[in-house]
Design a protein around this motif. Structure first.
Motif, PDB file in Angstrom:
ATOM      1  N   LEU A 101       0.987  -1.209   0.012  1.00  2.85           N
ATOM      2  CA  LEU A 101       0.063   0.097   0.121  1.00  2.85           C
ATOM      3  C   LEU A 101       0.747   1.223   0.088  1.00  2.85           C
ATOM      4  O   LEU A 101       1.857   1.194   0.482  1.00  2.85           O
ATOM      5  CB  LEU A 101      -1.129   0.119   1.251  1.00  2.85           C
ATOM      6  N   PRO A 102       0.241   2.294  -0.723  1.00  2.43           N
ATOM      7  CA  PRO A 102       1.192   3.575  -0.469  1.00  2.43           C
ATOM      8  C   PRO A 102       1.018   4.234   1.149  1.00  2.43           C
ATOM      9  O   PRO A 102       0.233   3.537   1.723  1.00  2.43           O
ATOM     10  CB  PRO A 102       0.373   4.467  -1.457  1.00  2.43           C
ATOM     11  N   ASP A 103       1.495   5.309   1.164  1.00  6.84           N
ATOM     12  CA  ASP A 103       1.389   5.960   2.662  1.00  6.84           C
ATOM     13  C   ASP A 103       0.152   6.705   2.824  1.00  6.84           C
ATOM     14  O   ASP A 103      -0.360   6.784   3.962  1.00  6.84           O
ATOM     15  CB  ASP A 103       2.481   6.917   2.679  1.00  6.84           C
ATOM     16  N   TRP A 104      -0.551   7.162   1.615  1.00  7.63           N
ATOM     17  CA  TRP A 104      -1.981   8.111   2.163  1.00  7.63           C
ATOM     18  C   TRP A 104      -2.824   7.312   2.792  1.00  7.63           C
ATOM     19  O   TRP A 104      -3.727   8.058   3.635  1.00  7.63           O
ATOM     20  CB  TRP A 104      -2.369   8.669   0.726  1.00  7.63           C
ATOM     21  N   PRO A 105      -3.100   5.960   2.984  1.00 13.42           N
ATOM     22  CA  PRO A 105      -4.139   5.364   3.630  1.00 13.42           C
ATOM     23  C   PRO A 105      -3.935   5.753   4.917  1.00 13.42           C
ATOM     24  O   PRO A 105      -5.109   5.929   5.896  1.00 13.42           O
ATOM     25  CB  PRO A 105      -4.280   4.135   3.011  1.00 13.42           C
ATOM     26  N   TRP A 106      -2.866   5.264   5.532  1.00 15.86           N
ATOM     27  CA  TRP A 106      -2.756   5.482   7.006  1.00 15.86           C
ATOM     28  C   TRP A 106      -2.669   6.876   7.369  1.00 15.86           C
ATOM     29  O   TRP A 106      -3.501   7.334   8.613  1.00 15.86           O
ATOM     30  CB  TRP A 106      -1.622   4.651   7.541  1.00 15.86           C
ATOM     31  N   GLN A 107      -2.425   7.919   6.418  1.00 13.90           N
ATOM     32  CA  GLN A 107      -2.475   9.152   6.794  1.00 13.90           C
ATOM     33  C   GLN A 107      -4.009   9.792   6.963  1.00 13.90           C
ATOM     34  O   GLN A 107      -4.458  10.546   7.838  1.00 13.90           O
ATOM     35  CB  GLN A 107      -1.661  10.132   5.900  1.00 13.90           C
ATOM     36  N   VAL A 108      -4.768   9.356   5.966  1.00 15.27           N
ATOM     37  CA  VAL A 108      -6.148   9.795   5.985  1.00 15.27           C
ATOM     38  C   VAL A 108      -6.956   8.939   7.187  1.00 15.27           C
ATOM     39  O   VAL A 108      -7.785   9.466   7.844  1.00 15.27           O
ATOM     40  CB  VAL A 108      -6.611   9.018   4.668  1.00 15.27           C
ATOM     41  N   ALA A 109      -6.386   7.603   7.602  1.00 13.05           N
ATOM     42  CA  ALA A 109      -6.855   7.089   8.804  1.00 13.05           C
ATOM     43  C   ALA A 109      -6.751   7.985  10.040  1.00 13.05           C
ATOM     44  O   ALA A 109      -7.564   8.120  10.978  1.00 13.05           O
ATOM     45  CB  ALA A 109      -6.488   5.689   9.001  1.00 13.05           C
ATOM     46  N   LEU A 110      -5.440   8.839  10.247  1.00  5.55           N
ATOM     47  CA  LEU A 110      -5.078   9.539  11.211  1.00  5.55           C
ATOM     48  C   LEU A 110      -6.011  10.820  11.190  1.00  5.55           C
ATOM     49  O   LEU A 110      -6.371  11.129  12.276  1.00  5.55           O
ATOM     50  CB  LEU A 110      -3.618   9.845  11.346  1.00  5.55           C
ATOM     51  N   LEU A 111      -6.369  11.038  10.041  1.00  6.26           N
ATOM     52  CA  LEU A 111      -7.210  12.336  10.075  1.00  6.26           C
ATOM     53  C   LEU A 111      -8.691  11.888  10.591  1.00  6.26           C
ATOM     54  O   LEU A 111      -9.582  13.138  11.012  1.00  6.26           O
ATOM     55  CB  LEU A 111      -7.437  12.828   8.647  1.00  6.26           C
ATOM     56  N   LEU A 112      -8.992  10.836  10.735  1.00  2.00           N
ATOM     57  CA  LEU A 112     -10.434  10.401  11.396  1.00  2.00           C
ATOM     58  C   LEU A 112     -10.377  10.399  12.711  1.00  2.00           C
ATOM     59  O   LEU A 112     -11.560  10.266  13.460  1.00  2.00           O
ATOM     60  CB  LEU A 112     -10.759   8.889  10.689  1.00  2.00           C
ATOM     61  N   LEU A 113      -9.209  10.637  13.321  1.00  2.00           N
ATOM     62  CA  LEU A 113      -9.254  10.832  14.952  1.00  2.00           C
ATOM     63  C   LEU A 113     -10.157  11.757  15.498  1.00  2.00           C
ATOM     64  O   LEU A 113     -10.984  11.376  16.492  1.00  2.00           O
ATOM     65  CB  LEU A 113      -7.791  11.187  15.478  1.00  2.00           C
ATOM     66  N   PRO A 114     -10.112  12.857  14.843  1.00  2.00           N
ATOM     67  CA  PRO A 114     -11.026  13.935  15.554  1.00  2.00           C
ATOM     68  C   PRO A 114     -12.837  13.381  15.507  1.00  2.00           C
ATOM     69  O   PRO A 114     -13.528  13.959  16.530  1.00  2.00           O
ATOM     70  CB  PRO A 114     -11.039  15.244  14.820  1.00  2.00           C
ATOM     71  N   PHE A 115     -12.812  12.870  14.231  1.00  2.00           N
ATOM     72  CA  PHE A 115     -14.277  12.521  14.253  1.00  2.00           C
ATOM     73  C   PHE A 115     -14.570  11.288  14.994  1.00  2.00           C
ATOM     74  O   PHE A 115     -15.770  11.277  15.665  1.00  2.00           O
ATOM     75  CB  PHE A 115     -14.645  12.054  12.763  1.00  2.00           C
ATOM     76  N   ALA A 116     -13.619  10.358  15.220  1.00  2.00           N
ATOM     77  CA  ALA A 116     -13.954   9.329  15.978  1.00  2.00           C
ATOM     78  C   ALA A 116     -14.069   9.751  17.553  1.00  2.00           C
ATOM     79  O   ALA A 116     -14.865   9.431  18.145  1.00  2.00           O
ATOM     80  CB  ALA A 116     -12.642   8.064  16.199  1.00  2.00           C
ATOM     81  N   ALA A 117     -13.140  10.812  17.826  1.00  2.00           N
ATOM     82  CA  ALA A 117     -13.376  11.319  19.524  1.00  2.00           C
ATOM     83  C   ALA A 117     -14.651  12.064  19.576  1.00  2.00           C
ATOM     84  O   ALA A 117     -15.680  11.679  20.547  1.00  2.00           O
ATOM     85  CB  ALA A 117     -12.397  12.313  19.589  1.00  2.00           C
ATOM     86  N   LEU A 118     -15.332  12.421  18.273  1.00  2.00           N
ATOM     87  CA  LEU A 118     -16.775  13.339  18.093  1.00  2.00           C
ATOM     88  C   LEU A 118     -17.669  12.275  18.563  1.00  2.00           C
ATOM     89  O   LEU A 118     -18.830  12.522  19.141  1.00  2.00           O
ATOM     90  CB  LEU A 118     -16.769  14.014  16.818  1.00  2.00           C
ATOM     91  N   VAL A 119     -17.380  11.227  17.788  1.00  2.00           N
ATOM     92  CA  VAL A 119     -18.688  10.166  17.791  1.00  2.00           C
ATOM     93  C   VAL A 119     -18.495   9.594  19.356  1.00  2.00           C
ATOM     94  O   VAL A 119     -19.784   9.398  19.892  1.00  2.00           O
ATOM     95  CB  VAL A 119     -18.320   9.086  16.894  1.00  2.00           C
ATOM     96  N   GLY A 120     -17.605   9.312  19.816  1.00  2.00           N
ATOM     97  CA  GLY A 120     -17.366   8.816  21.164  1.00  2.00           C
ATOM     98  C   GLY A 120     -17.864   9.790  22.297  1.00  2.00           C
ATOM     99  O   GLY A 120     -18.722   9.348  23.317  1.00  2.00           O
ATOM    100  N   TRP A 121     -17.674  11.169  22.009  1.00  2.00           N
ATOM    101  CA  TRP A 121     -18.400  11.978  23.115  1.00  2.00           C
ATOM    102  C   TRP A 121     -19.849  11.981  22.852  1.00  2.00           C
ATOM    103  O   TRP A 121     -20.694  12.297  23.676  1.00  2.00           O
ATOM    104  CB  TRP A 121     -17.904  13.479  22.722  1.00  2.00           C
TER     105      TRP A 121
END
Length: 510
Positions: free
Chosen positions: A393-413
């Motif tokens: 795989l290229p590098d951009w998939p895991w970088q995009v996954a890290l961008l989901l962290l704020p959304f995951a935290a928002l869903v948890g809240w």
């Protein structure tokens, strides 16, 4: 010749008259069986020319049609004082009997094939499910009878009231509880039901194109669209595709809303039964006995909640819980304003426990939801990073996954913000969820017990989950991550005396 017998005939039933399926079904059933056998028939005619196995396909089609005709001609049923009996079959004879005291539902469905001749299918069910998930042993389908006969069966089997002449019998007065409003169509796009249709259509087209080795890009129209997107900037192409997808999904969702909930009416009959009618092309009629009502649930999926809408679902014994409220038999209100859903709950139950202010859960429940949401995204990013380092795989998939962290935290809240419980009168109220939030009000006298669960991490945080088992709806409803003292007190209050020995022993050890 073999015979399948569910129950022996009851005594004193010799005078009960036998009824048969409507003969007009003979004009429909052969056509339907022929359509179902069309792949086999076409394969035999197109690819079996001159081959001996061609006749096997033709014989299979003929047997399917003859079996359907035999089912219509040989099926007969009767209603005795104690049970419903059904016989069918010519070579393979089947006999079934369902005790009347076990009957919980009589669903009347009229599909387009039935409506051509004013017919309907009456599904007589006990509300039980086998371990294999099959309903054939617990449901008797009379396909097809006249609409008047289907209504007679519903009144006779659910209301326990004989109807001597369906055509001349006076229609009992009904109290209107809710009816669909055309303004509610604005909530249809927020159900996202059209997204499933688009996904299924794209998957089907891709599958057939792949199997037939067909390249759709060879079409001039497709070539023009692809060329236009290739010449425009990537961000603009993505924006146009998103807008187009949103428009298509919205239109399909509105169409699905109209087909499912056209002429929706919820009424209360004098015999103590809630009656739901709905449908445009396929009409459906469901009866819910109020004495079997164990509570209600207000469901608010995230898109519908953002639009201020909700659905209302009955928690009743004997009703099938479908995939989603629309497919199950307990729908009391289609997607509509949240305030209207609460009005329906108050009308059905005589009070609105779902509107009771809820007790917030401890902050430790917030930490659990944040950690679970964030940990899931971090594990995904780590897996993608490892694959990128290994080369596939290229590098951009895991970088995009890290961008989901704020959304995951928002869903948890938001999941924590949605947690809550209350005890009001006869009802235990619990709310949970973010993407699909539900507020359930369950009658305590309808519970079959109470379960208190604690995982390893919950014990460390001093939290418990209280489970209310109910022989209706989903089967159980959870009060998630409540403080241990409050959870034990809530469980003891819901089912008084059940946990008293355990609570007494805990206080003695303390």
């Amino acid at each position: 010749m073999s015979t399948e017998v569910a129950l022996p005939p009851a005594e004193g039933t010799q005078d009960a008259p036998w009824h048969r399926l409507d003969r007009r079904m003979l004009l429909i059933r052969p056509v339907l069986d022929l359509v179902r056998s069309l792949p086999v028939l076409l394969g035999a005619l197109l690819f079996g020319h001159g081959e001996s196995w061609q006749w096997v396909g033709l014989a299979f089609t003929a047997i399917a049609v003859c079996t359907g005709v035999s089912h219509v001609l040989t099926s007969r049923y009767r209603i005795t004082a104690t049970q419903v009996e059904w016989h069918t079959g010519l070579l393979l004879r089947k006999q079934r009997a369902i005790p009347r005291d076990r009957i919980r539902t009589v669903d009347v469905t009229s599909e387009p094939k039935h409506r051509l001749f004013s017919l309907a299918a009456a599904r007589i069910g006990t509300g039980r499910h086998s371990n294999t998930g099959s309903r054939h042993k617990d449901e008797l389908v009379l396909d097809a009878v006249t609409i008047a006969e289907a209504q007679r069966l519903r009144t006779l089997l659910l209301h326990r009231k004989e109807v001597e002449a369906p055509a001349a019998a006076a229609t009992p007065p009904e109290q209107l509880v809710a009816a669909v409003d055309k303004k509610w169509l604005r909530y249809a796009p927020f159900t996202l039901s059209g997204l499933a249709v688009v996904g299924a259509a794209v998957g089907t087209v891709y599958h057939f194109a792949h199997e037939l080795h067909f390249d759709p890009v060879r079409f001039s129209l497709v070539q023009a669209v692809v060329g236009h997107f290739a010449e425009t900037p990537a961000w603009l192409s993505l924006a146009l595709a998103a807008v187009g997808l949103l428009v298509v999904v919205s239109l399909l969702s509105v169409a699905g809303y109209v087909l499912s909930f056209w002429n929706f009416r919820l009424t209360r009959e004098p015999a103590g039964t809630l009656h739901v009618r709905r449908g445009l092309i396929t009409t459906r009629s469901v009866s819910i006995e109020e004495e079997r009502l164990r509570g209600v649930e207000i469901r608010e999926p995230l898109p519908l909640r953002l639009a201020g809408g909700a659905r209302c679902v009955a928690i009743a014994a004997g009703l099938r819980e479908g995939k989603g409220a629309d497919k199950g038999g307990g729908l009391l209100l289609p997607p509509a304003p949240l305030a209207r859903a609460h009005e329906v709950v108050a009308e059905v139950l005589g009070e609105d426990p779902a509107a009771t202010p809820l007790t917030r859960h401890p902050r430790r429940a917030l930490y659990r939801r944040l950690s679970r949401a964030v940990t899931g995204v971090l594990l995904l990013a780590a897996a993608l990073f490892a694959l990128a380092r290994l080369g596939p795989l290229p590098d951009w998939p895991w970088q995009v996954a890290l961008l989901l962290l704020p959304f995951a935290a928002l869903v948890g809240w938001d999941r924590y913000r949605g947690l809550g419980h209350a005890f009001t009168g006869r009802y235990l109220v619990t709310r949970s969820g973010s993407l699909d939030r539900g507020t359930a009000a369950v009658r305590c006298d309808g519970m079959t017990g109470v379960v208190v669960e604690r995982s390893y991490f919950q014990r460390r945080a001093g939290l418990v989950t209280v489970i209310a088992p109910v022989a209706a709806g989903k089967g159980h409803y959870r009060v998630l991550d409540v403080g241990e003292p409050d959870g034990l007190a809530l469980a003891d209050r819901a089912v008084p005396g059940l946990l008293t020995p355990f609570l007494t022993g805990q206080r003695d050890r303390g």
